[in-house]
Design a protein around this motif. Sequence first.
Motif, PDB file in Angstrom:
ATOM      1  N   PHE A 149      48.103  32.381   0.765  1.00 41.37           N
ATOM      2  CA  PHE A 149      48.949  32.477  -0.414  1.00 41.37           C
ATOM      3  C   PHE A 149      48.183  32.141  -1.692  1.00 41.37           C
ATOM      4  CE2 PHE A 149      52.321  33.214   2.402  1.00 41.37           C
ATOM      5  CZ  PHE A 149      53.432  33.636   1.680  1.00 41.37           C
ATOM      6  N   ASN A 150      47.095  31.424  -1.595  1.00 38.64           N
ATOM      7  CA  ASN A 150      46.260  31.180  -2.766  1.00 38.64           C
ATOM      8  C   ASN A 150      45.207  32.256  -2.950  1.00 38.64           C
ATOM      9  OD1 ASN A 150      46.925  28.595  -4.198  1.00 38.64           O
ATOM     10  ND2 ASN A 150      46.998  27.957  -2.076  1.00 38.64           N
ATOM     11  N   LEU A 151      44.808  32.883  -1.871  1.00 37.53           N
ATOM     12  CA  LEU A 151      43.799  33.941  -1.935  1.00 37.53           C
ATOM     13  C   LEU A 151      44.366  35.211  -2.552  1.00 37.53           C
ATOM     14  CD1 LEU A 151      40.974  35.015  -1.190  1.00 37.53           C
ATOM     15  CD2 LEU A 151      41.878  35.516   1.084  1.00 37.53           C
ATOM     16  N   ARG A 175      63.971  31.351  -0.067  1.00 38.56           N
ATOM     17  CA  ARG A 175      62.534  31.293  -0.387  1.00 38.56           C
ATOM     18  C   ARG A 175      61.898  30.024   0.169  1.00 38.56           C
ATOM     19  NH1 ARG A 175      61.295  32.502  -6.503  1.00 38.56           N
ATOM     20  NH2 ARG A 175      59.191  32.683  -5.675  1.00 38.56           N
ATOM     21  N   ILE A 176      62.589  28.898  -0.019  1.00 36.10           N
ATOM     22  CA  ILE A 176      62.061  27.625   0.464  1.00 36.10           C
ATOM     23  C   ILE A 176      62.024  27.607   1.987  1.00 36.10           C
ATOM     24  CG2 ILE A 176      62.499  25.132   0.573  1.00 36.10           C
ATOM     25  CD1 ILE A 176      61.369  26.038  -2.121  1.00 36.10           C
ATOM     26  N   GLU A 177      63.080  28.079   2.633  1.00 35.31           N
ATOM     27  CA  GLU A 177      63.106  28.098   4.100  1.00 35.31           C
ATOM     28  C   GLU A 177      62.000  28.972   4.671  1.00 35.31           C
ATOM     29  OE1 GLU A 177      67.066  29.254   5.226  1.00 35.31           O
ATOM     30  OE2 GLU A 177      67.894  27.268   4.800  1.00 35.31           O
ATOM     31  N   LYS A 178      61.769  30.140   4.069  1.00 33.39           N
ATOM     32  CA  LYS A 178      60.689  31.022   4.529  1.00 33.39           C
ATOM     33  C   LYS A 178      59.334  30.334   4.391  1.00 33.39           C
ATOM     34  CE  LYS A 178      62.429  35.697   3.786  1.00 33.39           C
ATOM     35  NZ  LYS A 178      62.232  36.916   2.978  1.00 33.39           N
ATOM     36  N   ALA A 179      59.128  29.699   3.245  1.00 34.23           N
ATOM     37  CA  ALA A 179      57.862  29.009   3.002  1.00 34.23           C
ATOM     38  C   ALA A 179      57.668  27.871   4.003  1.00 34.23           C
ATOM     39  CB  ALA A 179      57.823  28.476   1.571  1.00 34.23           C
ATOM     40  N   GLU A 180      58.720  27.102   4.259  1.00 34.22           N
ATOM     41  CA  GLU A 180      58.616  26.001   5.213  1.00 34.22           C
ATOM     42  C   GLU A 180      58.294  26.519   6.613  1.00 34.22           C
ATOM     43  OE1 GLU A 180      62.327  23.894   4.826  1.00 34.22           O
ATOM     44  OE2 GLU A 180      61.481  22.533   3.339  1.00 34.22           O
ATOM     45  N   GLN A 181      58.934  27.611   7.016  1.00 35.26           N
ATOM     46  CA  GLN A 181      58.672  28.183   8.341  1.00 35.26           C
ATOM     47  C   GLN A 181      57.222  28.629   8.462  1.00 35.26           C
ATOM     48  OE1 GLN A 181      61.569  31.300   8.651  1.00 35.26           O
ATOM     49  NE2 GLN A 181      63.228  29.909   9.185  1.00 35.26           N
ATOM     50  N   LYS A 182      56.697  29.243   7.422  1.00 33.24           N
ATOM     51  CA  LYS A 182      55.305  29.710   7.456  1.00 33.24           C
ATOM     52  C   LYS A 182      54.341  28.540   7.541  1.00 33.24           C
ATOM     53  CE  LYS A 182      56.181  34.081   5.281  1.00 33.24           C
ATOM     54  NZ  LYS A 182      56.319  34.821   4.067  1.00 33.24           N
ATOM     55  N   ALA A 233      57.020  23.775  -0.942  1.00 31.53           N
ATOM     56  CA  ALA A 233      57.409  23.551   0.455  1.00 31.53           C
ATOM     57  C   ALA A 233      56.461  22.571   1.134  1.00 31.53           C
ATOM     58  CB  ALA A 233      57.446  24.875   1.206  1.00 31.53           C
ATOM     59  N   ALA A 234      55.164  22.682   0.854  1.00 30.50           N
ATOM     60  CA  ALA A 234      54.196  21.747   1.443  1.00 30.50           C
ATOM     61  C   ALA A 234      54.496  20.318   1.000  1.00 30.50           C
ATOM     62  CB  ALA A 234      52.774  22.144   1.051  1.00 30.50           C
ATOM     63  N   GLY A 235      54.856  20.153  -0.259  1.00 31.73           N
ATOM     64  CA  GLY A 235      55.231  18.825  -0.745  1.00 31.73           C
ATOM     65  C   GLY A 235      56.494  18.309  -0.078  1.00 31.73           C
ATOM     66  N   MET A 236      57.477  19.188   0.071  1.00 25.19           N
ATOM     67  CA  MET A 236      58.728  18.790   0.719  1.00 25.19           C
ATOM     68  C   MET A 236      58.496  18.391   2.171  1.00 25.19           C
ATOM     69  SD  MET A 236      61.337  21.670  -0.793  1.00 25.19           S
ATOM     70  CE  MET A 236      62.694  21.194   0.254  1.00 25.19           C
ATOM     71  N   LEU A 237      57.567  19.081   2.831  1.00 25.47           N
ATOM     72  CA  LEU A 237      57.262  18.785   4.233  1.00 25.47           C
ATOM     73  C   LEU A 237      56.313  17.598   4.389  1.00 25.47           C
ATOM     74  CD1 LEU A 237      56.785  22.425   5.545  1.00 25.47           C
ATOM     75  CD2 LEU A 237      58.676  20.874   6.071  1.00 25.47           C
ATOM     76  N   ARG A 238      55.875  17.055   3.254  1.00 22.77           N
ATOM     77  CA  ARG A 238      54.913  15.944   3.271  1.00 22.77           C
ATOM     78  C   ARG A 238      53.610  16.346   3.962  1.00 22.77           C
ATOM     79  NH1 ARG A 238      57.884  13.654  -0.184  1.00 22.77           N
ATOM     80  NH2 ARG A 238      59.415  12.085   0.325  1.00 22.77           N
ATOM     81  N   LYS A 252      55.010  25.498   8.724  1.00 19.68           N
ATOM     82  CA  LYS A 252      55.143  24.879  10.047  1.00 19.68           C
ATOM     83  C   LYS A 252      54.444  25.698  11.122  1.00 19.68           C
ATOM     84  CE  LYS A 252      59.455  22.401   9.212  1.00 19.68           C
ATOM     85  NZ  LYS A 252      60.905  22.359   9.500  1.00 19.68           N
ATOM     86  N   ARG A 253      54.492  27.006  10.994  1.00 17.34           N
ATOM     87  CA  ARG A 253      53.914  27.871  12.034  1.00 17.34           C
ATOM     88  C   ARG A 253      52.403  28.038  11.893  1.00 17.34           C
ATOM     89  NH1 ARG A 253      55.600  33.986  13.655  1.00 17.34           N
ATOM     90  NH2 ARG A 253      54.417  34.021  15.589  1.00 17.34           N
ATOM     91  N   PHE A 254      51.938  28.255  10.663  1.00 11.15           N
ATOM     92  CA  PHE A 254      50.522  28.577  10.466  1.00 11.15           C
ATOM     93  C   PHE A 254      49.733  27.526   9.700  1.00 11.15           C
ATOM     94  CE2 PHE A 254      52.770  32.699  10.692  1.00 11.15           C
ATOM     95  CZ  PHE A 254      52.199  33.180  11.855  1.00 11.15           C
ATOM     96  N   GLY A 255      50.391  26.536   9.118  1.00 10.58           N
ATOM     97  CA  GLY A 255      49.719  25.431   8.441  1.00 10.58           C
ATOM     98  C   GLY A 255      48.764  25.841   7.338  1.00 10.58           C
TER      99      GLY A 255
END
Length: 95
Positions: A50-52, A31-38, A63-68, A40-43
């Motif tokens: 995902f909020n809409l 789940r985390i890897e998928k979120a990070e990939q998304k 994931a956004a927090g982990m990626l800073r 990184k790819r689409f910002g």
Amino acid sequence: MVTAVAAQCIDYLIGRLLRPNKIIELMGQKRIEKAEQKIKRFGMLTIFVFNLFPLSSPVIALAAGMLRYDFRRFLVVSMLGLLLKYVVIYLVFKG
């Protein structure tokens, strides 16, 4: 709206502050890897969509927090997605 934004901020901060191993243990590596990939790819588009829609936005926030990811951008885009979602829900169900 306020509680939804607060929850997003908390999830982001958890992602930023906890060790990645602990987050992966709690949420699952795939789940985390998928979120990070998304992200990184689409910002910002990923965070907005995902909020809409009723998707797993807490995982995206972690994931956004982990990626800073930039917190201000994250917050603005999250708020826009949530605001639009709640306006649509209100208009559909105002009855």
